[in-house]
Enzyme design. Structure first.
Site, short mmCIF file in Angstrom:
data_model
loop_
_atom_site.label_atom_id
_atom_site.label_comp_id
_atom_site.label_asym_id
_atom_site.label_seq_id
_atom_site.Cartn_x
_atom_site.Cartn_y
_atom_site.Cartn_z
CG HIS A 1 22.97 1.74 35.20
ND1 HIS A 1 22.78 2.25 33.94
CD2 HIS A 1 24.31 1.77 35.41
CE1 HIS A 1 23.96 2.57 33.42
NE2 HIS A 1 24.91 2.29 34.30
CD GLU A 2 26.09 1.29 38.73
OE1 GLU A 2 27.00 0.53 38.34
OE2 GLU A 2 25.94 2.45 38.30
CG HIS B 1 27.63 -1.78 34.71
ND1 HIS B 1 28.07 -1.71 33.41
CD2 HIS B 1 27.24 -0.52 35.03
CE1 HIS B 1 27.94 -0.45 32.96
NE2 HIS B 1 27.44 0.29 33.94
CG HIS C 1 28.88 -7.07 30.65
ND1 HIS C 1 29.27 -5.86 30.15
CD2 HIS C 1 29.19 -7.98 29.70
CE1 HIS C 1 29.79 -6.04 28.94
NE2 HIS C 1 29.75 -7.31 28.64
ZN LIG Z 1 26.98 2.37 33.94
#
Ligand SMILES: [Zn+2]
Length: 670
Positions: A461-462, A465, A468
Site C-alpha cells: 500500500h505505502e 503511494h 505515485h
Molecule cells: Zn494510504
C-alpha cells in the site's frame, strides 16, 4: 555559521544531511524560512508590473523553498523518530504554521493580483497545466474566504475561530469520556478471554490504580473484550458505555457541540455561495456532488445489508445453541462472529508469518514495479536519521528517477501506523527537482523480520503511494504526486495491494524463510479467503456512518443531530444488531475538524476504484500487461492533480467505475 537546514545540500541527490543537523537547528531555521517566505509573498503582492501568470502563480510556486527544506526534515524526524525536544518543537510549530498560511490567504493585495490573472485567464495563452494550477490556486483562496469583504469577512473569521474551538472541545470531551469509564473484572469474569486480552486488562487496571483487571473504552481493549468475553451481561454493560461516549450529559456531552458545528458549517458554505456544506466540501473531490456520493452508498447498502442479515441468522442460531434466548444484540455480534471465524477460517498467524519475510516483500514490491514500469532499484549509501533507514536510487533505462527511503521497523520514537511522504516532491519549475520519497512502517524487528499478511499488504500500500510520487511528471509542485483529491489519493496505494495477491508474485516471494518453499495452496486459500469474513457487518456499520455524515451536511443543518441520525437509520432500515461505526457524539472524523466531514465516504470511493481498476488487468488475463501498465502510468501515476480526477480515471479505464468489482472483492456480490 549558516544553519545546516538552510545551507545548499551538496549530498548525493541533495538528500538532507541528517548527520549535520541537530534539534537546536530547527527553531531558528523555521523562523528564518518563514521570514523569507513572508518576504517573497510581500514581493509578489506589491509587484507594480501588471499581474501575469509568471509573476503571480509562477512566483507563488517557486516561493517557500527554504520552508520546504526545513519542514520536510522536521516532519520526517518528528513522525518517525521523535523525542521530547521534537515533541515540544511540534507544539510550537503547529500554531505558527497555521497562522502563517492563513495570513497568506487573507492577504488582500495578493488576492487582488491573483484575481487579475484569473479575470484575464482566457487571454494568457496558458498551457492546460498552467490553467489548472491557476484554477486550483484561485479556488483555494476563494474557498478560504479571500474574496469576502466587510461584515462577511469578519463573520467568516469568527466562524473559523469558533469551529476550531468546538473541534478541540469535541476531541477533549470524547477523550475524557473514554478515560473516565472502566469496569473491574473479577477472576470469574475472565472466562473466554485469551491471554493477550487478560494481560491488556491487567495492565489497564494497574494504570487505573485498581488491584485487578479492568475493561476500558480504548478500542484495543474493548473490541477484543466484546469478541471473547463469555459473560453476556458484562458485554452489554461495556458495549453500552462505549456507545454512550460523548453523550453522557454534563460537561463532556458532545451533542450540543455537534449541532453548533453543523450550523456554523452551513453558514460558512452560505457565505461562500454554496447551496450546502456538502456542496462546498465535494466541489474539490472526484465525487463532486452529494448525489454522486449517495448513489455509491445506496449501491453498496442493499447487498451489504442482505449479507449482514444472512450472517445475523447464522449468529442467532449459534447463540440459541448455547441456550441464550432473545434477539441477537449489538453486544453479541462480535462474540459469535469471532467463534464463527475460528470454526470456518482457523488461521494460525504463527503458521503464516514464516512465508512473509520483510526482505522478500520489499523485493516483491520492487520487482512488480520493475515489470510494470521498468523501474530499477540500487542501494544508496547515505547518512539518514536512524540506523534502521535505508535508501535506494530509483532509475529507468539508466536515468535517475527518484530516491526511495524505507524505514520499516517499529520503535518507541515512531508514531503508530504507516505512511508515505515526499521529502522533496517532483517538479520542473522553476527548475527540475526529482522526488525523494519515504515509506515509514511499524513492523516488528527480528532475524529475519517476518510479517503478517496484513503487514505485507501495508508494505505494498505505502509503496503504491511512493510510486505515485516517484512517477510524477508534471511542471508545478503544487499539483505533483499525491496532490490530488482526497477521494482519489488512495487509488494508487490500494490498487498496488492487488499485486501482492497475484499468484506468481506469491509463489516467487512468499517463501518459507527456512525451507525456501512457497506457501502451501491450502494455507494460501485460507489467508485469502479470510479477507471477506464478516464484510456484511463491516460494510453496514461503515455505510451507515457515511450516510449520516452526508445527510448532516446537506440542506438545513439539523437542530437535533441525534434525532436526524435516528431518522436516517430508520429510513435505511438499519439491522437491529449493528450500530454505526461512529455514532454522532463520537464521530471524530466529522467533528474534530472538517477533514473528513461530508467526506467519510471517501474510503469506499477509493476502494470502488481500486477494485475496478485492477479488474482491467484481470480482464486482460495478465497482471503485468504492458499496455495497461503504461496507461496506468500515463493517465494516473504520472499526472498528479494536473487534470480532474474523474477525467484521469476515465482516460485509464475508458469509463467511470462501477461498484460491481468492490462487491465481488468484499464477497457481497449476489
Ligand atoms: Zn494510504
Amino acid at each position: 555559521m549558516i544553519n545546516p537546514l538552510l545551507a545548499d545540500w551538496s549530498t548525493p541527490f541533495q538528500i538532507a544531511p541528517f548527520n549535520a543537523i541537530s534539534d537546536d537547528d530547527f527553531a531558528p531555521a523555521l523562523d528564518e524560512a518563514l521570514a523569507a517566505h513572508d518576504a517573497e509573498i510581500a514581493a509578489i503582492a506589491q509587484n507594480v508590473s501588471p499581474a501575469s501568470f509568471e509573476n503571480v502563480i509562477g512566483a507563488l510556486e517557486s516561493a517557500g523553498g527554504a520552508l520546504d527544506k526545513v519542514l520536510s526534515v522536521f516532519f520526517t524526524v518528528a513522525g518517525a523518530d521523535s523525542n521530547s525536544a521534537r515533541e515540544e518543537l511540534q507544539r510550537d510549530f503547529s500554531p505558527k504554521l497555521a497562522a502563517h498560511f492563513s495570513r497568506i490567504t487573507a492577504n488582500k493585495a495578493l488576492f487582488q493580483r491573483l484575481q487579475d490573472v484569473w479575470t484575464n485567464r482566457d487571454r494568457l495563452n496558458l498551457t492546460d497545466e498552467q490553467a489548472r494550477v491557476l484554477m486550483l490556486t484561485h479556488r483555494g483562496f476563494v474557498r478560504a474566504g479571500a474574496a469576502l469583504t466587510g461584515v462577511e469577512d469578519t463573520r467568516m473569521a469568527e466562524i473559523k475561530s469558533r469551529l476550531a474551538e468546538l473541534g478541540t472541545s469535541f476531541t477533549q470531551n470524547l477523550l475524557a469520556d473514554e478515560r473516565s469509564w472502566f469496569m473491574e473484572l473479577g477472576e470469574l469474569d475472565l472466562e473466554g478471554l485469551p491471554q493477550f486480552v487478560i494481560d491488556t486488562a491487567r495492565a489497564a487496571g494497574e494504570e487505573k490504580g485498581v488491584g485487578g483487571p479492568v475493561v476500558t473504552l480504548s478500542r484495543s481493549l474493548i473490541v477484543p473484550f466484546l469478541q471473547f468475553s463469555a459473560c453476556r451481561d458484562l458485554r452489554q454493560k461495556a458495549f453500552e458505555a462505549w456507545a454512550a461516549r460523548g453523550a453522557n450529559g454534563g460537561a463532556t456531552d458532545n451533542r450540543a457541540i455537534c449541532a453548533e458545528i453543523l450550523a456554523l458549517r452551513e453558514e460558512r458554505a452560505g457565505l461562500l455561495g454554496y447551496a450546502s456544506f456538502a456542496d462546498y466540501k465535494l466541489e474539490t473531490e472526484m465525487a463532486k456532488t452529494p448525489a454522486a456520493v449517495r448513489q455509491l452508498l445506496r449501491d453498496v447498502w442493499e447487498p451489504a445489508k442482505a449479507q449482514a442479515e444472512a450472517d445475523a441468522a447464522v449468529l442467532t442460531k449459534m447463540m440459541r445453541a448455547e441456550g441464550v434466548n432473545g434477539d441477537l444484540a449489538p453486544w453479541d455480534w462480535r462474540y459469535y462472529a469471532a467463534k464463527r471465524r475460528v470454526a470456518e477460517h482457523d488461521i494460525d498467524e504463527a503458521e503464516v508469518k514464516p512465508y512473509f519475510q520483510l526482505e522478500r516483500m520489499i523485493e516483491a514490491s520492487f520487482a512488480c514495479a520493475t515489470r510494470l514500469f521498468g523501474l530499477e532499484f540500487k542501494r544508496l549509501d547515505v547518512p539518514l536519521y536512524h540506523a534502521d533507514c535505508r535508501a535506494w536510487e530509483v532509475t529507468r533505462a539508466g536515468k535517475h528517477v527518484a530516491v526511495f527511503i524505507g524505514d520499516y521497523f517499529a520503535r518507541g520514537s515512531k508514531r503508530s501506523g504507516a505512511w508515505c511522504s515526499a521529502m522533496r516532491a517532483q517538479a520542473k519549475y522553476p527548475e527540475v527537482q526529482t522526488p525523494i520519497v519515504i515509506n515509514v512502517c511499524n513492523f516488528a524487528k527480528g532475524t529475519p523480520a517476518l510479517l503478517s499478511y496484513d503487514d505485507a499488504r501495508t508494505l505494498f500500500h505505502e509503496f503504491g503511494h511512493a510510486l505515485h510520487q516517484m512517477l510524477s511528471n508534471v511542471t508545478y509542485e503544487s499539483i505533483s504526486g499525491t496532490s490530488v483529491a482526497r477521494d482519489f489519493v488512495e487509488l494508487p496505494s490500494q490498487l498496488y495491494e492487488h499485486w501482492l495477491d497475484v499468484p506468481e508474485v506469491l509463489a516467487e516471494f512468499a517463501t518459507h524463510y527456512e525451507t525456501g518453499e512457497p506457501m502451501p495452496k491450502a494455507l494460501l486459500d485460507k489467508v485469502l479467503g479470510a479477507a471477506t469474513f464478516d464484510m456484511g457487518f463491516q460494510t453496514v456499520e461503515y455505510v451507515a456512518s457515511a450516510m449520516v455524515d452526508l445527510a448532516f451536511h446537506e440542506g438545513v443543518a439539523p437542530a437535533d443531530p441525534m434525532a436526524k441520525q435516528a431518522e436516517i437509520l430508520a429510513e435505511m432500515d438499519m439491522p437491529a444488531a449493528i450500530v454505526m461505526r461512529h455514532a454522532t457524539p463520537q464521530f471524530a472524523h466529522v467533528f474534530s475538524g472538517d477533514g473528513y466531514s461530508a467526506g467519510y465516504y471517501s474510503y469506499m470511493w477509493s476502494e470502488v476504484m481500486d477494485a475496478d481498476a485492477f479488474e482491467a488487468f484481470e480482464e486482460k488475463g495478465d497482471a503485468f500487461d504492458g499496455q495497461l501498465a503504461a496507461s496506468l502510468e500515463r493517465n494516473i501515476l504520472s499526472s498528479g492533480g494536473s487534470r480532474d480526477a474523474a477525467e484521469l480515471y476515465e482516460a485509464f479505464r475508458g469509463r467511470m467505475p462501477g461498484v460491481e468489482a468492490l462487491l465481488k472483492g468484499r464477497g457481497l456480490a449476489a
